[in-house]
Scaffold this motif. Structure first.
Motif, PDB file in Angstrom:
ATOM      1  N   MET A 432       0.828  -1.208   0.000  1.00  0.00           N
ATOM      2  CA  MET A 432       0.000   0.000   0.000  1.00  0.00           C
ATOM      3  C   MET A 432       0.862   1.258   0.000  1.00  0.00           C
ATOM      4  N   MET A 433       1.980   1.224   0.725  1.00  0.00           N
ATOM      5  CA  MET A 433       2.835   2.397   0.846  1.00  0.00           C
ATOM      6  C   MET A 433       3.710   2.617  -0.382  1.00  0.00           C
ATOM      7  N   THR A 434       4.162   1.521  -1.012  1.00  0.00           N
ATOM      8  CA  THR A 434       5.209   1.650  -2.027  1.00  0.00           C
ATOM      9  C   THR A 434       4.805   1.164  -3.405  1.00  0.00           C
ATOM     10  N   GLY A 435       3.715   0.408  -3.508  1.00  0.00           N
ATOM     11  CA  GLY A 435       3.383  -0.237  -4.766  1.00  0.00           C
ATOM     12  C   GLY A 435       2.772   0.698  -5.795  1.00  0.00           C
ATOM     13  N   ASP A 436       2.908   0.322  -7.082  1.00  0.00           N
ATOM     14  CA  ASP A 436       2.281   1.085  -8.154  1.00  0.00           C
ATOM     15  C   ASP A 436       0.854   0.579  -8.369  1.00  0.00           C
ATOM     16  N   GLY A 437       0.204   1.064  -9.406  1.00  0.00           N
ATOM     17  CA  GLY A 437      -1.182   0.698  -9.672  1.00  0.00           C
ATOM     18  C   GLY A 437      -1.374  -0.790  -9.874  1.00  0.00           C
ATOM     19  N   ALA A 438      -0.449  -1.417 -10.581  1.00  0.00           N
ATOM     20  CA  ALA A 438      -0.550  -2.847 -10.836  1.00  0.00           C
ATOM     21  C   ALA A 438      -0.430  -3.632  -9.541  1.00  0.00           C
ATOM     22  N   ALA A 439       0.486  -3.192  -8.672  1.00  0.00           N
ATOM     23  CA  ALA A 439       0.663  -3.865  -7.388  1.00  0.00           C
ATOM     24  C   ALA A 439      -0.583  -3.722  -6.521  1.00  0.00           C
ATOM     25  N   GLN A 440      -1.194  -2.532  -6.569  1.00  0.00           N
ATOM     26  CA  GLN A 440      -2.412  -2.310  -5.783  1.00  0.00           C
ATOM     27  C   GLN A 440      -3.542  -3.207  -6.272  1.00  0.00           C
ATOM     28  N   LYS A 441      -3.630  -3.367  -7.573  1.00  0.00           N
ATOM     29  CA  LYS A 441      -4.679  -4.223  -8.133  1.00  0.00           C
ATOM     30  C   LYS A 441      -4.469  -5.670  -7.718  1.00  0.00           C
ATOM     31  N   LYS A 442      -3.229  -6.103  -7.738  1.00  0.00           N
ATOM     32  CA  LYS A 442      -2.933  -7.476  -7.320  1.00  0.00           C
ATOM     33  C   LYS A 442      -3.231  -7.660  -5.838  1.00  0.00           C
ATOM     34  N   LEU A 443      -2.928  -6.632  -5.043  1.00  0.00           N
ATOM     35  CA  LEU A 443      -3.201  -6.691  -3.612  1.00  0.00           C
ATOM     36  C   LEU A 443      -4.686  -6.897  -3.349  1.00  0.00           C
ATOM     37  N   ASP A 444      -5.520  -6.255  -4.150  1.00  0.00           N
ATOM     38  CA  ASP A 444      -6.967  -6.394  -3.985  1.00  0.00           C
ATOM     39  C   ASP A 444      -7.431  -7.840  -4.154  1.00  0.00           C
ATOM     40  N   GLU A 445      -6.651  -8.628  -4.873  1.00  0.00           N
ATOM     41  CA  GLU A 445      -7.051 -10.006  -5.128  1.00  0.00           C
ATOM     42  C   GLU A 445      -6.894 -10.898  -3.901  1.00  0.00           C
ATOM     43  N   TRP A 446      -5.923 -10.550  -3.009  1.00  0.00           N
ATOM     44  CA  TRP A 446      -5.671 -11.478  -1.905  1.00  0.00           C
ATOM     45  C   TRP A 446      -5.812 -10.873  -0.516  1.00  0.00           C
ATOM     46  N   PHE A 447      -5.738  -9.556  -0.375  1.00  0.00           N
ATOM     47  CA  PHE A 447      -5.829  -8.994   0.977  1.00  0.00           C
ATOM     48  C   PHE A 447      -7.262  -8.546   1.244  1.00  0.00           C
ATOM     49  N   PRO A 448      -7.869  -8.975   2.349  1.00  0.00           N
ATOM     50  CA  PRO A 448      -9.277  -8.684   2.605  1.00  0.00           C
ATOM     51  C   PRO A 448      -9.578  -7.191   2.741  1.00  0.00           C
ATOM     52  N   ARG A 449     -10.587  -6.748   2.025  1.00  0.00           N
ATOM     53  CA  ARG A 449     -11.014  -5.349   2.141  1.00  0.00           C
ATOM     54  C   ARG A 449     -11.504  -5.041   3.553  1.00  0.00           C
ATOM     55  N   SER A 450     -12.082  -6.041   4.206  1.00  0.00           N
ATOM     56  CA  SER A 450     -12.658  -5.837   5.539  1.00  0.00           C
ATOM     57  C   SER A 450     -11.606  -5.565   6.598  1.00  0.00           C
ATOM     58  N   ALA A 451     -10.323  -5.827   6.308  1.00  0.00           N
ATOM     59  CA  ALA A 451      -9.248  -5.558   7.263  1.00  0.00           C
ATOM     60  C   ALA A 451      -8.535  -4.241   6.983  1.00  0.00           C
ATOM     61  N   ARG A 452      -8.936  -3.544   5.935  1.00  0.00           N
ATOM     62  CA  ARG A 452      -8.281  -2.269   5.608  1.00  0.00           C
ATOM     63  C   ARG A 452      -8.825  -1.142   6.486  1.00  0.00           C
TER      64      ARG A 452
END
Length: 482
Positions: A432-452
């Motif tokens: 979240m702190m360092t990633g680009d747009g592609a990294a953020q999109k990939k993060l959405d695939e595995w990290f739960p939105r409910s924990a953000r």
């Protein structure tokens, strides 16, 4: 309980009990990389447990030239990480149905599966990284068993497991459970009064040694560790386009554009906005010599003992360790009035609650019955200690950017469940702190939105005992894992 949630946590106390894992302390326990605090750094992390250590390591892997300072109020990894029960155990079935159809139903089935898979992945990654980096933490991937003493819990568990396997697939390792009847449970797991059991993948280790190992890895990459340096306060200078945060300590101050709070139950001390959203929880653990009837080199599985109103969790130290067979057991909150309400808001980890102490000292002989045998000739009790967890208002950790506070990040409130969240949460936060747009999109695939971290979650106020359970705990009893 509302009153307990309003108690300011303050700083970690200077006189904690010494846990089994911290005796003796690590060589870097009192390390200060430099005699004085740096004036500034690219990143400042408050907290040196698994969260802080893994965040620092991940930052330096992505940005080797970055300056990273870690501040610790006491010795390195001296908080909940250095005081837990040594379990890497998810028990995802206990929250799965509620994630699907309960108070988190706005996230639906996909989110429920994402959480279960993350917890499983966190366990696997923890032991894999310990092996990869040769961290001497007695990593022991193994099965775990929930020994059930409540028909309600047995029925609810079977329903949840069936739903997980229907939706995730029987070949999904995060949904792999074995169900045992009473007779098989009693014979296989040496628990003569059990009603049944659930067995699944988990593990054990010294979380203290694991965190120390990652601190050492980060130190080798240039991290600056400053122990016995409590962060007294934080403030932001917003005169420029980007906020600059200042952390004030008794040894001076350090400024940074990126301030990360890995402070778990103590977060509200620095961030009053989290008062009542993250509530400290005092837990206890006891180390015991095994009875003569138990395998002296340790049981094959780790255990939890699930009864109508609560549970205990237990590991035995694995074969080949100097203390093989030693029983580490924690829990016992349910033995107190109001399901242990008095332990919320309590941050004195230098004290032990007598009722919990008495129960934890004796419960192993009750669970194993005649299979315990006689107490060891050296005595049953090796050590007992306490520690402070962080319970969130909605039962899930807070990971991400603080709303309307640019440059301030958080990874905290693991509800006694940090060994299956902290590692992946640290990975996610750094993305979240360092990633680009592609990294953020990939993060959405595995990290739960409910924990953000989000404004919406900050509006979910602490309303009482029920809200301090992880989702699903209303069906399965209190969470009391340190």
């Amino acid at each position: 309980m509302e009153e307990r949630g309003r108690i300011p946590p303050g700083l970690p106390r200077p006189d904690p009990t010494v846990s089994y894992w911290q005796d003796p302390p690590a060589e870097i326990a009192d390390l200060r990389t430099t005699p004085g605090l740096p004036d500034n750094a690219d990143y400042v992390i408050v907290g040196s447990g698994i969260s802080g250590a893994c965040i620092a390591f991940n930052i330096l892997c992505k940005q080797p030239a970055a300056s990273v300072v870690v501040l610790e109020a006491r010795q390195a990894a001296s908080g909940a990480t250095g005081r837990n029960g040594g379990h890497t155990k998810a028990a995802s079935y206990r929250s799965f149905l509620d994630h699907c159809i309960g108070k988190e139903k706005e996230f639906g089935l996909d989110e429920a599966m994402r959480i279960a898979r993350l917890e499983y992945a966190n366990i696997q990654a923890t032991h894999a990284l310990a092996k990869q980096y040769q961290i001497g933490c007695d990593s022991n991937p193994c099965d775990t068993v929930d020994i059930i003493y409540s028909q309600t819990h047995l029925d609810a568990g079977k329903q949840a497991i069936e739903r997980m396997q229907e939706t995730m697939g029987h070949d999904d390792p995060a949904a792999s459970y074995r169900i045992y009847d009473a007779e098989t449970t009693r014979e296989t797991f040496l628990t003569p009064t059990a009603l049944g059991a659930f067995e699944y993948a988990a593990g054990s280790l010294s979380a203290y040694a694991f965190a120390i190992g990652f601190l050492r890895l980060a130190l080798a990459k240039g991290m600056n560790l400053q122990t016995t340096t409590p962060a007294d306060s934080i403030s932001a200078n917003t005169a420029n386009e980007r906020a600059i945060w200042q952390v004030q300590t008794s040894r001076g101050s350090v400024t940074t554009p990126n301030l990360i709070l890995a402070t778990n139950g103590y977060t509200a001390h620095l961030l009053p906005q989290m008062q009542g959203l993250i509530v400290p929880l005092h837990g206890q653990v006891v180390a015991q010599r095994p009875g003569t009837g138990l395998p002296q080199t340790g049981l094959t599985d780790t255990y939890s003992f699930i009864h109508e109103t609560g549970y205990e969790y237990m590991i035995t130290r694995p074969p080949g360790t100097p203390d093989q067979g030693t029983v580490i057991i924690g829990g016992g909150l349910w033995k107190l009035p109001n399901s242990g309400a008095s332990r919320y808001g309590e941050t004195r980890d230098g004290v032990l609650e007598p009722t919990v102490t008495s129960f934890l000292r004796d419960c192993t002989t009750e669970y194993f019955g005649s299979n315990w045998g006689q107490d060891n000739s050296a005595g049953r009790i090796v050590k007992e200690w306490s520690g402070i967890m962080g319970a969130s208002a909605d039962g899930l950790p807070y990971v991400g950017a603080m709303p309307d506070m640019p440059g301030l990040w958080i990874s905290a409130a693991f509800n006694g469940h940090g060994m299956v969240w902290c590692l992946k949460a640290a990975e996610a936060l750094v993305e979240m702190m360092t990633g680009d747009g592609a990294a953020q999109k990939k993060l959405d695939e595995w990290f739960p939105r409910s924990a953000r971290m989000s404004k919406d979650r900050m509006g979910r106020k602490f309303l009482g005992r029920k809200d301090l359970r992880a989702p699903g705990e209303a069906e399965f009893g209190e969470r009391s894992r340190l």
